[in-house]
Motif scaffolding. Structure first.
Motif, mmCIF file in Angstrom:
data_model
loop_
_atom_site.group_PDB
_atom_site.id
_atom_site.type_symbol
_atom_site.label_atom_id
_atom_site.label_comp_id
_atom_site.label_asym_id
_atom_site.label_seq_id
_atom_site.Cartn_x
_atom_site.Cartn_y
_atom_site.Cartn_z
ATOM 1 N N PRO A 1 0.821 -1.224 0.000
ATOM 2 C CA PRO A 1 0.000 0.000 0.000
ATOM 3 C C PRO A 1 0.852 1.271 0.000
ATOM 4 C CG PRO A 1 -0.841 -1.563 1.597
ATOM 5 C CD PRO A 1 0.465 -2.099 1.132
ATOM 6 N N GLY A 41 0.566 4.142 -2.756
ATOM 7 C CA GLY A 41 0.329 5.527 -2.343
ATOM 8 C C GLY A 41 1.419 6.466 -2.825
ATOM 9 N N GLY A 91 1.190 9.662 -5.315
ATOM 10 C CA GLY A 91 1.716 10.967 -4.935
ATOM 11 C C GLY A 91 2.705 11.510 -5.950
ATOM 12 N N TYR A 94 -5.535 11.962 -5.174
ATOM 13 C CA TYR A 94 -5.372 12.194 -3.736
ATOM 14 C C TYR A 94 -6.197 11.180 -2.937
ATOM 15 C CZ TYR A 94 -9.966 14.493 -3.380
ATOM 16 O OH TYR A 94 -11.310 14.764 -3.396
ATOM 17 N N ILE A 134 -6.632 7.981 -3.741
ATOM 18 C CA ILE A 134 -5.772 6.789 -3.662
ATOM 19 C C ILE A 134 -4.647 7.021 -2.661
ATOM 20 C CG2 ILE A 134 -4.206 5.308 -4.988
ATOM 21 C CD1 ILE A 134 -5.870 5.946 -7.464
ATOM 22 N N PHE A 135 -4.070 8.216 -2.700
ATOM 23 C CA PHE A 135 -2.959 8.549 -1.805
ATOM 24 C C PHE A 135 -3.382 8.422 -0.343
ATOM 25 C CE2 PHE A 135 -0.557 11.729 0.627
ATOM 26 C CZ PHE A 135 0.739 11.320 0.367
ATOM 27 N N PHE A 154 -4.433 4.573 0.650
ATOM 28 C CA PHE A 154 -3.305 3.649 0.777
ATOM 29 C C PHE A 154 -2.299 4.109 1.829
ATOM 30 C CE2 PHE A 154 -5.130 2.092 -3.110
ATOM 31 C CZ PHE A 154 -4.890 0.727 -3.042
ATOM 32 N N LEU A 155 -2.294 5.386 2.153
ATOM 33 C CA LEU A 155 -1.486 5.833 3.292
ATOM 34 C C LEU A 155 -2.031 5.227 4.580
ATOM 35 C CD1 LEU A 155 0.709 7.670 4.560
ATOM 36 C CD2 LEU A 155 -1.045 9.457 4.717
ATOM 37 N N HIS A 203 -1.092 1.698 4.691
ATOM 38 C CA HIS A 203 0.357 1.524 4.858
ATOM 39 C C HIS A 203 0.791 1.696 6.310
ATOM 40 C CE1 HIS A 203 4.636 1.833 4.311
ATOM 41 N NE2 HIS A 203 4.662 3.140 4.562
#
Length: 732
Positions: free
Chosen positions: A268, A272, A276, A302, A304-305, A308-309, A312
């Motif tokens: 992830p 991410g 980014g 953003y 998805i960012f 997945f952040l 993560h």
């Protein structure tokens, strides 16, 4: 005797009214001072938390904090959430009553001309050229402090590791060296999260925090750009350090695809980071200017960012940056609700210079200031693209409409102009046609700062005249109404390429708006036509514009009032209910899902944490938004009943009296504005006063004006005016 008693009673009532007003003003000022002090204290403590968390004291403090709060329902996630999220949300809560109180004494804010002229950190340009553009003294201080904050965090996070590494360099094994690189990567990732805690605040268009510090969205986007570069740089270093270690170990592919249950999930994080990087690369000026649509569409990554952040890092670490992300989600949901309303474009006018003037329907209770802008989506042109445009009409021009000027310079604007011209032909043939739009906004300064200066210089380049039409109209309305402490000396400097743009200035019917305005207002206009060296042969012949009434006036098809800069009470209830809902949902998820099923996977807890944030806004905040919508419908229905007797407001495009324009306008062909001469003349004529300079135009124009302002302010004599630089240009 009765007359004397009546006279005494009237005097007594008058004195009581004055005392009551003074007492009310004192209480409002006291409340504002208490709220402001509390917000500053919370903000300083919040920043201090980020600054000391990596120090020895911070580690000890954090361990003690977790030990004291780990036994609560939310565990360590709750400990981090309580440490980093509540300060920001507390400031947002306190900002609501502060904004309400500030609105009550707005008239007192327009007393500037009675004060002694003085410098302002926010309007004194320090940097006027370079990659950052024009930077004020206040912004420069903020940049320096933030750089110090980041560098100190890097130092405290890494210095101890480097000391150990340097002292034991010869005895360290390869495994220990790789371990130090991994630790360094973790440090940079943590500092990137600190920056992420601020990244989403500037792009929350109607955020109560932006309204609190009176920074409009078009200015705040610059801070988002700066923070975005720094954040992605830190995250990229974070990722590269781990890639180096995994490459040396020969396990790069295995590590990149790993999705750990306990600890950080790598895959992830990779997804991410890729999202980014795509946003970062396409946001760079060369790429953005070459293809704006690519920048626009990739910036939607953003979502998805963020998702997945959370997968993560898990809930514990994600809580560090959750405050600003939550405020952004609040703003994004409200924008979504507002943009669902289909708004009628009442009429459209295509000027010969390639500019389109649109008149949009709006409800009477939609508030905005003259220097505002809206985001438009015209579905007949594109279902995906949104574009920002300055409002060209004053709030006092009409209760039920708002106007914008759009220059056809790109694919979207060219398609819009062509569609309107085609629609005009269809109207002539079939007798009816309709164009609709979706609108977000209006957004802008919380306080109409153009009303703060007795002396104004408005500098425009091309279509940059659009917001100044609203400013001039606003001032004329206020002068006609006899309001105090408004601008009295106004100089308009307008640079255009061709003379066919001059009719844009005719959008204001000055004599009709304010009869004999020249007796009450010292207005002077200098127009510079840069690409023509003499008046055209057909001067005096007005080229006809295509003017179409596209649909009947209807408040039922007007803009929605669901905007963050709208009704203060409803906006505050929306923020508070969503925050309370988030805590409630976290409690329910822990009680009925996490604890009974022993959910321990970090990625699972992270996505649950993010889901609770989103659901709280949709469910609890959505409930308030629904009530807000019903309140709006009730108010609109009441206005319609009161106005039904005879509504005479017209929205036809206006043509000014050209003779009145000629009286205060001078046109210079084949020349550009000499700002050194302009500001020098103003200095001689006005003396020691504040002069507000508002610039709307390309970056080169802003830099030229800012450079002259800085030069005059630095070299000024005691009897010279102080120039205040204000930019009204939307740069994405």
């Amino acid at each position: 005797m009765a007359v004397e008693d009546l006279h005494s009673a009237l005097i007594s009532n008058g004195e009581d009214h004055v005392k009551h007003s003074e007492q009310k003003s004192f209480l409002v000022s006291l409340a504002k001072w208490v709220l402001k002090s509390a917000m500053w204290l919370i903000f300083v403590v919040w920043i201090a938390l980020f600054s000391v968390v990596a120090t020895g004291f911070g580690v000890t403090y954090y361990s003690d904090w977790v030990g004291a709060t780990d036994g609560t329902l939310f565990g360590e996630t709750g400990s981090l959430m309580l440490l980093f999220c509540p300060p920001l949300m507390a400031i947002a809560f306190l900002a609501v009553p502060y904004i309400i109180f500030r609105g009550q004494d707005e008239e007192q804010l327009q007393q500037k001309e009675t004060k002694k002229a003085k410098y302002s950190l926010w309007t004194f340009p320090v940097l006027v050229e370079g990659p950052l553009g024009v930077v004020s003294a206040a912004e420069m201080i903020g940049i320096v402090l933030f750089i110090v904050f980041v560098l100190s965090a890097i130092y405290f996070d890494t210095s101890a590791d480097f000391v150990i590494l340097g002292a034991n360099r010869e005895s360290l094994t390869e495994e220990e060296e790789k371990c130090y690189l991994e630790i360094l990567g973790l440090r940079f990732g943590l500092i990137g999260l600190f920056c992420l805690s601020f990244l989403f605040l500037p792009v929350s268009r109607g955020s109560v925090l932006l309204r609190l510090i009176n920074i409009p969205f078009e200015h705040a986007t610059r801070y988002h750009v700066w923070l975005g570069h720094l954040t992605m740089l830190l995250f990229t270093i974070h990722g590269l350090l781990f890639i180096v270690v995994w490459t040396v170990e020969g396990v790069l592919l295995d590590e990149l695809l790993e999705w750990a249950t306990i600890g950080f999930a790598n895959l992830p994080g990779v997804i991410g980071l890729i999202a980014g990087l795509l946003m970062w690369i396409t946001a760079l000026p060369p790429v953005r200017r070459l293809n704006f649509e690519v920048f626009l569409y990739t910036h939607q990554f953003y979502v998805i960012f963020i998702v997945f952040l959370a997968l993560h890092v898990g809930a514990n670490v994600f809580a560090i940056a959750a405050g600003s992300i939550f405020i952004f989600i609040l703003d994004r949901f409200l924008r979504f609700c507002q943009s669902r309303r289909v708004v009628d474009i009442i009429s459209a006018k295509c000027h010969p210079c390639g500019t389109v003037e649109l008149v949009l329907a709006k409800p009477e209770n939609l508030r905005y200031n003259a220097l505002s802008f809206v985001f438009l989506q015209v579905r007949e042109v594109s279902w995906l693209q949104w574009h920002p445009f300055s409002v060209s009409s004053s709030p006092l021009d009409g209760k039920y409409h708002i106007s914008v000027l759009i220059k056809a310079v790109g694919n979207w604007t060219e398609k819009l102009r062509e569609y309107i011209m085609k629609s005009s032909e269809d109207v002539q043939c079939s007798g009816h046609n309709k164009i609709t739009a979706s609108v977000e906004g209006p957004y802008g300064h919380e306080i109409p700062y153009h009303m703060m200066y007795e002396n104004l210089i408005l500098v425009a380049g091309g279509i940059g005249i659009s917001p100044f039409l609203a400013v001039l109209s606003d001032i004329l309305h206020f002068v006609r109404q006899g309001k105090r402490c408004l601008p009295r000396n106004i100089l308009v400097v307008w640079a255009v390429k061709r003379s066919d743009e001059l009719p844009l200035l005719s959008a204001i019917v000055m004599e009709s708006t304010c009869p004999s305005f020249s007796n009450k207002l010292n207005l002077e206009t200098h127009i510079y036509i840069t690409r023509e060296y003499e008046p055209p042969l057909e001067e005096g012949k007005v080229q006809s514009s295509i003017n179409s009434s596209l649909c009947p006036m209807s408040r039922r098809c007007g803009m929605s009032v669901l905007v963050g800069t709208g009704h203060n009470t409803w906006s505050g209830l929306y923020v508070m209910s969503s925050t309370a809902g988030f805590v409630i949902l976290m409690y329910l998820v822990d009680i009925f899902y996490v604890n009974p099923f022993d959910i321990e996977a970090w990625w699972h807890l992270g996505i649950l944490f993010l889901a609770c944030m989103v659901a709280s806004v949709f469910i609890f905040g959505g409930f308030v938004v629904g009530l807000w919508h019903l309140w709006d419908r009730r108010i609109s229905a009441k206005e319609q009943c009161e106005d039904n007797a005879g509504r005479t407001e017209t929205v036809a495009h206006k043509d000014s009296d050209e003779e009145s324009l000629a009286n205060f306008t001078s046109i210079h062909y084949g020349a550009r504005p000499d700002f050194n001469d302009i500001f020098g003349t103003v200095s001689k004529n006005l003396g020691h006063v504040d002069v507000g300079v508002i610039v709307c135009g390309p970056s080169t124009l802003q830099s030229s004006v800012a450079k002259e302002i800085r030069s005059h302010n630095v070299t000024r004599q005691c009897s010279d005016p102080i120039f205040h630089f204000n930019s009204h240009t939307f740069n994405v």
